[in-house]
Design an enzyme around this catalytic site. Structure first.
Site, PDB file in Angstrom:
ATOM      1  N   ASP A   1     -38.045  38.651   0.602  1.00 58.51           N
ATOM      2  CA  ASP A   1     -37.066  38.443  -0.493  1.00 58.51           C
ATOM      3  C   ASP A   1     -36.053  37.365  -0.066  1.00 58.51           C
ATOM      4  O   ASP A   1     -35.736  36.458  -0.845  1.00 58.51           O
ATOM      5  CB  ASP A   1     -36.277  39.732  -0.777  1.00 58.51           C
ATOM      6  CG  ASP A   1     -37.132  40.907  -1.204  1.00 58.51           C
ATOM      7  OD1 ASP A   1     -37.016  41.349  -2.345  1.00 58.51           O
ATOM      8  OD2 ASP A   1     -37.934  41.387  -0.384  1.00 58.51           O
TER       9      ASP A   1
ATOM     10  N   ASP B   1     -35.484  35.872  -9.342  1.00 58.89           N
ATOM     11  CA  ASP B   1     -35.881  37.082  -8.606  1.00 58.89           C
ATOM     12  C   ASP B   1     -36.981  36.625  -7.651  1.00 58.89           C
ATOM     13  O   ASP B   1     -38.127  36.420  -8.055  1.00 58.89           O
ATOM     14  CB  ASP B   1     -36.404  38.147  -9.579  1.00 58.89           C
ATOM     15  CG  ASP B   1     -36.669  39.466  -8.874  1.00 58.89           C
ATOM     16  OD1 ASP B   1     -36.740  39.477  -7.629  1.00 58.89           O
ATOM     17  OD2 ASP B   1     -36.799  40.486  -9.578  1.00 58.89           O
TER      18      ASP B   1
ATOM     19  N   LEU C   1     -38.607  37.970  -5.348  1.00 59.35           N
ATOM     20  CA  LEU C   1     -39.727  38.896  -5.132  1.00 59.35           C
ATOM     21  C   LEU C   1     -39.454  40.110  -6.011  1.00 59.35           C
ATOM     22  O   LEU C   1     -38.526  40.882  -5.744  1.00 59.35           O
ATOM     23  CB  LEU C   1     -39.798  39.298  -3.649  1.00 59.35           C
ATOM     24  CG  LEU C   1     -41.089  39.948  -3.141  1.00 59.35           C
ATOM     25  CD1 LEU C   1     -41.132  39.966  -1.620  1.00 59.35           C
ATOM     26  CD2 LEU C   1     -41.370  41.309  -3.711  1.00 59.35           C
TER      27      LEU C   1
ATOM     28  N   THR D   1     -40.340  44.768  -4.902  1.00 62.80           N
ATOM     29  CA  THR D   1     -40.170  44.868  -3.444  1.00 62.80           C
ATOM     30  C   THR D   1     -40.637  46.237  -2.928  1.00 62.80           C
ATOM     31  O   THR D   1     -41.282  46.313  -1.871  1.00 62.80           O
ATOM     32  CB  THR D   1     -38.698  44.635  -3.046  1.00 62.80           C
ATOM     33  OG1 THR D   1     -38.320  43.345  -3.522  1.00 62.80           O
ATOM     34  CG2 THR D   1     -38.503  44.666  -1.542  1.00 62.80           C
TER      35      THR D   1
ATOM     36  N   HIS E   1     -38.850  54.108 -10.164  1.00 62.44           N
ATOM     37  CA  HIS E   1     -37.456  54.293 -10.591  1.00 62.44           C
ATOM     38  C   HIS E   1     -37.345  55.189 -11.829  1.00 62.44           C
ATOM     39  O   HIS E   1     -36.558  54.909 -12.730  1.00 62.44           O
ATOM     40  CB  HIS E   1     -36.788  52.941 -10.876  1.00 62.44           C
ATOM     41  CG  HIS E   1     -36.701  52.032  -9.695  1.00 62.44           C
ATOM     42  ND1 HIS E   1     -37.545  50.967  -9.506  1.00 62.44           N
ATOM     43  CD2 HIS E   1     -35.878  52.045  -8.627  1.00 62.44           C
ATOM     44  CE1 HIS E   1     -37.243  50.346  -8.374  1.00 62.44           C
ATOM     45  NE2 HIS E   1     -36.238  50.978  -7.820  1.00 62.44           N
TER      46      HIS E   1
ATOM     47  N   LYS F   1     -45.405  44.205 -15.220  1.00 66.41           N
ATOM     48  CA  LYS F   1     -45.578  44.993 -16.450  1.00 66.41           C
ATOM     49  C   LYS F   1     -45.707  44.065 -17.666  1.00 66.41           C
ATOM     50  O   LYS F   1     -46.517  44.315 -18.556  1.00 66.41           O
ATOM     51  CB  LYS F   1     -44.423  45.982 -16.595  1.00 66.41           C
ATOM     52  CG  LYS F   1     -44.637  47.191 -15.669  1.00 66.41           C
ATOM     53  CD  LYS F   1     -43.698  48.316 -15.971  1.00 66.41           C
ATOM     54  CE  LYS F   1     -42.444  48.305 -15.153  1.00 66.41           C
ATOM     55  NZ  LYS F   1     -42.645  48.472 -13.694  1.00 66.41           N
TER      56      LYS F   1
END
Ligand SMILES: Nc1ncnc2c1ncn2[C@@H]1O[C@H](COP(=O)(O)O)[C@@H](O)[C@H]1OP(=O)(O)O
Ligand SMILES: [Mg+2]
Ligand SMILES: [Mg+2]
Ligand SMILES: [Mg+2]
Length: 305
Positions: free
Chosen positions: A50, A116, A118, A121, A194, A220
């Site tokens: 990252d 972003d 990565l 992560t 999450h 996604k």
């Protein structure tokens, strides 16, 4: 051609090449095996990949576009990078295309680039590397207008690793084959790392024939673009502007929608709050507002509080 093309075309063409280079860095860190994991918070890891990918992207784009505001997930980075990480070239094929009239006169100060380095992560550290993407989102004033989604671990038919998908509103998309999701089914793609009770309540409200749990906002949205799912539901805060800017632009350049769970677009100017407090709802575009109203009002009111 390159130096005279409108700013949006030059940022897109540079970002395509830069995302590819960042993808190479992400593969190299994994190959070396020492991920250098730091916990930024609950379920919020950061790795050497990252950090390094962000330095490569921000140093390269800052050098080329010094007056454009760039905001990266990993905060302020040391931009003193080796020449090998400084990407100077542009995707010449992209630059051959003509710029949509609506963006032709946008000035450097109208832009924000959301990086972003990565996305996915947690999945990267757990070996689900195909979920990983590099996201470079380009906003003009409030709107997510252009985006790059690079998959460092995508296996090409010839065995090469990596592919780069782009989208620019008013122009279209490239780097993948668009497919429609199967009619007669309703497939939802959602988080694998999450989730919480409220998010689960929102999911339960949909008559899904299948729920796919994968990592990353970029991956996604790729599932929507490639016809593997009809909707992406994330009814909790957690995603940030750098997670959704590029995916929103690419998906909407292909006719889909990406909004919060109330059906409202997020704003992407430099002063906005980074957290997407009202969650994420994305769809291939046929019935977006119907999907909004499937989520019970009580759940919608509770998200973001
Ligand atoms: N609670 C959270 N804390 C930090 N990042 C989150 C959180 N929820 C989502 N994200 C970011 O949004 C992406 C999509 O979420 P999910 O995979 O859960 O659907 C994650 O890969 C992560 O991006 P990143 O991997 O770049 O840190
Ligand atoms: Mg992160
Ligand atoms: Mg992310
Ligand atoms: Mg990230």
């Amino acid at each position: 051609m390159a130096s005279t093309a409108p700013v949006i075309m030059r940022i897109m063409a540079s970002s395509i090449q830069t995302a590819k280079r960042a993808g190479g860095i992400i593969r190299d860190v994994l190959k070396k095996g020492d991920l250098g994991i730091v916990d930024k918070g609950k379920n919020d890891p950061q790795t050497e990949a990252d950090r390094s990918a962000q330095r490569c992207i921000i140093a390269s784009l800052t050098k080329k576009f010094p007056s454009v505001k760039i905001i990266g997930e990993e905060g302020g980075s040391d931009l003193n990078v080796c020449d090998d990480w400084l990407v100077e070239d542009s995707d010449e094929q992209f630059l051959q295309q003509s710029c949509p009239a609506e963006w032709r006169d946008a000035k450097p100060e109208d832009f924000v680039i959301w990086v972003d380095p990565l996305d996915g992560t947690a999945e990267y550290t757990q070996g689900y590397v195909e979920h990983v993407t590099v996201l470079i989102g380009i906003a003009i004033k409030d709107a997510a207008v252009g985006g790059i989604i690079h998959q460092p671990f995508y296996q090409q038919p010839d065995g090469q690793l990596g592919r780069t998908i782009w989208g620019l509103k008013g122009l279209g998309t490239g780097g993948f084959t668009h497919s429609l999701a199967p009619p007669g089914e309703f497939i939802i793609t959602t988080t694998r790392s999450h989730s919480n009770a409220l998010h689960q309540q929102a999911l339960n409200a949909f008559p899904a024939t299948k729920v796919i749990k994968v990592g990353g906002a970029g991956f996604k949205v790729l599932q929507l673009l490639e016809g593997k799912a009809h909707a992406y539901v994330f009814a909790t805060p957690g995603c940030k502007k750098w997670d959704t800017c590029a995916p929103e632009a690419v998906l909407e350049a292909q006719g889909g929608f990406l909004t919060d769970i109330n059906g409202e677009h997020y704003a992407y100017n430099a002063d906005v709050e980074h957290v997407n407090r009202e969650g994420v709802l994305a769809s291939v575009g046929e019935n977006h507002s119907e999907l909004v109203y499937k989520i019970p009002r009580k759940v919608r009111e509770a998200v973001g509080v």
